[in-house]
Design a protein around this motif. Structure first.
Motif, mmCIF file in Angstrom:
data_model
loop_
_atom_site.group_PDB
_atom_site.id
_atom_site.type_symbol
_atom_site.label_atom_id
_atom_site.label_comp_id
_atom_site.label_asym_id
_atom_site.label_seq_id
_atom_site.Cartn_x
_atom_site.Cartn_y
_atom_site.Cartn_z
ATOM 1 N N GLY A 10 0.775 -1.229 0.000
ATOM 2 C CA GLY A 10 0.000 0.000 0.000
ATOM 3 C C GLY A 10 0.802 1.273 0.000
ATOM 4 N N HIS A 11 2.067 1.212 -0.397
ATOM 5 C CA HIS A 11 2.879 2.428 -0.461
ATOM 6 C C HIS A 11 2.333 3.347 -1.544
ATOM 7 C CE1 HIS A 11 5.787 0.725 2.233
ATOM 8 N NE2 HIS A 11 5.892 -0.345 1.473
ATOM 9 N N THR A 12 2.000 4.597 -1.173
ATOM 10 C CA THR A 12 1.490 5.580 -2.123
ATOM 11 C C THR A 12 2.079 6.947 -1.802
ATOM 12 O OG1 THR A 12 -0.417 6.152 -0.748
ATOM 13 C CG2 THR A 12 -0.739 4.370 -2.334
ATOM 14 N N VAL A 13 1.960 7.863 -2.738
ATOM 15 C CA VAL A 13 2.413 9.235 -2.506
ATOM 16 C C VAL A 13 1.636 9.844 -1.332
ATOM 17 C CG1 VAL A 13 2.535 11.542 -3.505
ATOM 18 C CG2 VAL A 13 3.166 9.568 -4.884
ATOM 19 N N ALA A 14 0.327 9.623 -1.296
ATOM 20 C CA ALA A 14 -0.490 10.153 -0.204
ATOM 21 C C ALA A 14 -0.055 9.576 1.137
ATOM 22 C CB ALA A 14 -1.971 9.846 -0.452
ATOM 23 N N GLY A 15 0.198 8.278 1.186
ATOM 24 C CA GLY A 15 0.601 7.641 2.431
ATOM 25 C C GLY A 15 1.954 8.120 2.927
ATOM 26 N N TRP A 16 2.933 8.199 2.028
ATOM 27 C CA TRP A 16 4.263 8.652 2.438
ATOM 28 C C TRP A 16 4.250 10.121 2.860
ATOM 29 C CZ3 TRP A 16 8.034 5.711 3.892
ATOM 30 C CH2 TRP A 16 8.175 4.440 3.371
ATOM 31 N N THR A 17 3.524 10.952 2.134
ATOM 32 C CA THR A 17 3.465 12.375 2.474
ATOM 33 C C THR A 17 2.794 12.584 3.832
ATOM 34 O OG1 THR A 17 3.357 12.923 0.133
ATOM 35 C CG2 THR A 17 2.689 14.641 1.680
ATOM 36 N N GLY A 18 1.651 11.943 4.031
ATOM 37 C CA GLY A 18 0.941 12.081 5.295
ATOM 38 C C GLY A 18 1.731 11.561 6.476
ATOM 39 N N THR A 19 2.399 10.427 6.294
ATOM 40 C CA THR A 19 3.200 9.859 7.366
ATOM 41 C C THR A 19 4.367 10.766 7.728
ATOM 42 O OG1 THR A 19 2.589 7.623 6.702
ATOM 43 C CG2 THR A 19 4.567 7.849 8.054
ATOM 44 N N THR A 20 5.026 11.315 6.717
ATOM 45 C CA THR A 20 6.158 12.205 6.965
ATOM 46 C C THR A 20 5.723 13.467 7.706
ATOM 47 O OG1 THR A 20 7.270 11.377 4.987
ATOM 48 C CG2 THR A 20 8.028 13.491 5.861
ATOM 49 N N LEU A 21 4.629 14.074 7.265
ATOM 50 C CA LEU A 21 4.140 15.282 7.935
ATOM 51 C C LEU A 21 3.697 14.993 9.367
ATOM 52 C CD1 LEU A 21 2.102 17.003 5.072
ATOM 53 C CD2 LEU A 21 4.295 17.723 6.037
ATOM 54 N N ALA A 22 3.011 13.874 9.571
ATOM 55 C CA ALA A 22 2.571 13.524 10.926
ATOM 56 C C ALA A 22 3.765 13.238 11.832
ATOM 57 C CB ALA A 22 1.641 12.313 10.876
ATOM 58 N N LEU A 23 4.788 12.571 11.297
ATOM 59 C CA LEU A 23 5.981 12.304 12.088
ATOM 60 C C LEU A 23 6.694 13.601 12.473
ATOM 61 C CD1 LEU A 23 7.923 10.213 13.274
ATOM 62 C CD2 LEU A 23 9.091 10.202 11.079
ATOM 63 N N LEU A 24 6.789 14.530 11.531
ATOM 64 C CA LEU A 24 7.400 15.830 11.841
ATOM 65 C C LEU A 24 6.584 16.595 12.877
ATOM 66 C CD1 LEU A 24 8.521 16.980 8.278
ATOM 67 C CD2 LEU A 24 9.987 16.301 10.186
ATOM 68 N N GLY A 25 5.257 16.543 12.756
ATOM 69 C CA GLY A 25 4.394 17.224 13.722
ATOM 70 C C GLY A 25 4.522 16.642 15.119
ATOM 71 N N CYS A 26 4.541 15.313 15.219
ATOM 72 C CA CYS A 26 4.690 14.674 16.535
ATOM 73 C C CYS A 26 6.057 14.962 17.132
ATOM 74 C CB CYS A 26 4.486 13.165 16.403
ATOM 75 S SG CYS A 26 2.787 12.685 16.116
ATOM 76 N N THR A 27 7.098 14.927 16.301
ATOM 77 C CA THR A 27 8.442 15.228 16.784
ATOM 78 C C THR A 27 8.537 16.672 17.260
ATOM 79 O OG1 THR A 27 9.352 13.601 15.258
ATOM 80 C CG2 THR A 27 10.882 15.221 16.151
ATOM 81 N N GLY A 28 7.968 17.583 16.494
ATOM 82 C CA GLY A 28 7.983 18.992 16.887
ATOM 83 C C GLY A 28 7.208 19.246 18.161
ATOM 84 N N ALA A 29 6.034 18.625 18.277
ATOM 85 C CA ALA A 29 5.229 18.805 19.484
ATOM 86 C C ALA A 29 5.943 18.207 20.695
ATOM 87 C CB ALA A 29 3.855 18.170 19.308
ATOM 88 N N GLY A 30 6.589 17.067 20.514
ATOM 89 C CA GLY A 30 7.325 16.448 21.615
ATOM 90 C C GLY A 30 8.516 17.279 22.045
ATOM 91 N N ALA A 31 9.253 17.817 21.075
ATOM 92 C CA ALA A 31 10.400 18.671 21.409
ATOM 93 C C ALA A 31 9.936 19.943 22.107
ATOM 94 C CB ALA A 31 11.180 19.015 20.150
ATOM 95 N N ALA A 32 8.822 20.509 21.645
ATOM 96 C CA ALA A 32 8.293 21.716 22.281
ATOM 97 C C ALA A 32 7.795 21.417 23.692
ATOM 98 C CB ALA A 32 7.164 22.297 21.439
ATOM 99 N N TRP A 42 1.350 23.465 20.046
ATOM 100 C CA TRP A 42 0.184 23.674 19.184
ATOM 101 C C TRP A 42 0.559 23.668 17.705
ATOM 102 C CZ3 TRP A 42 -4.201 22.444 20.980
ATOM 103 C CH2 TRP A 42 -4.474 22.596 22.340
ATOM 104 N N LEU A 43 1.734 24.189 17.378
ATOM 105 C CA LEU A 43 2.183 24.144 15.985
ATOM 106 C C LEU A 43 2.403 22.703 15.532
ATOM 107 C CD1 LEU A 43 4.687 27.134 15.910
ATOM 108 C CD2 LEU A 43 2.499 26.971 14.711
#
Length: 127
Positions: A10-32, A42-43
């Motif tokens: 099930g690898h798709t452009v939508a899946g990889w893009t969404g996963t990458t953005l969500a991972l960056l968001g979780c990492t940023g929220a955790g670091a903050a 909140w960002l």
């Protein structure tokens, strides 16, 4: 043959893009959170929400995949889904995008005037 056998992962452009953005968001929220920087939390959480929206929009644009396994020639993540324009049957994302796509995915054709073209039931006269 891959380490996972001969299956559609099930690898798709939508899946990889969404996963990458969500991972960056979780990492940023955790670091903050560790830095006690409330706006950063909140960002980061906002980026997680944006990841869901971006994934959904890419799915609707044909860069996702329908439910279930795909034919072998469509397993590459860069293959665009040609059936996405009409909507996928049993797909929550397609049904959430509006009544026309949901009707097309279900195989129904909407009425010419849209949903309001159906006659209203007769009332009981003013109860």
């Amino acid at each position: 043959m891959s380490a996972h056998g001969d299956v559609d992962l099930g690898h798709t452009v939508a899946g990889w893009t969404g996963t990458t953005l969500a991972l960056l968001g979780c990492t940023g929220a955790g670091a903050a959170l560790c830095a006690a920087w409330t706006p950063g939390i909140w960002l980061g959480l906002g980026l997680v929400v944006a990841a869901g929206l971006v994934t959904w929009l890419l799915h609707l644009a044909g860069w996702g995949k329908p439910s279930g396994p795909r034919p072998r020639e469509q397993w590459d993540w860069r293959v665009r889904d040609t059936e996405a324009r009409a909507g996928h049957a049993d797909c929550l994302g397609c049904r959430a995008s509006g009544p026309r796509r949901a009707a097309a995915a279900a195989g129904d054709r909407p009425a010419v005037g849209g949903p309001s073209a159906a006659p209203l039931p007769a009332g009981d006269g003013g109860a």
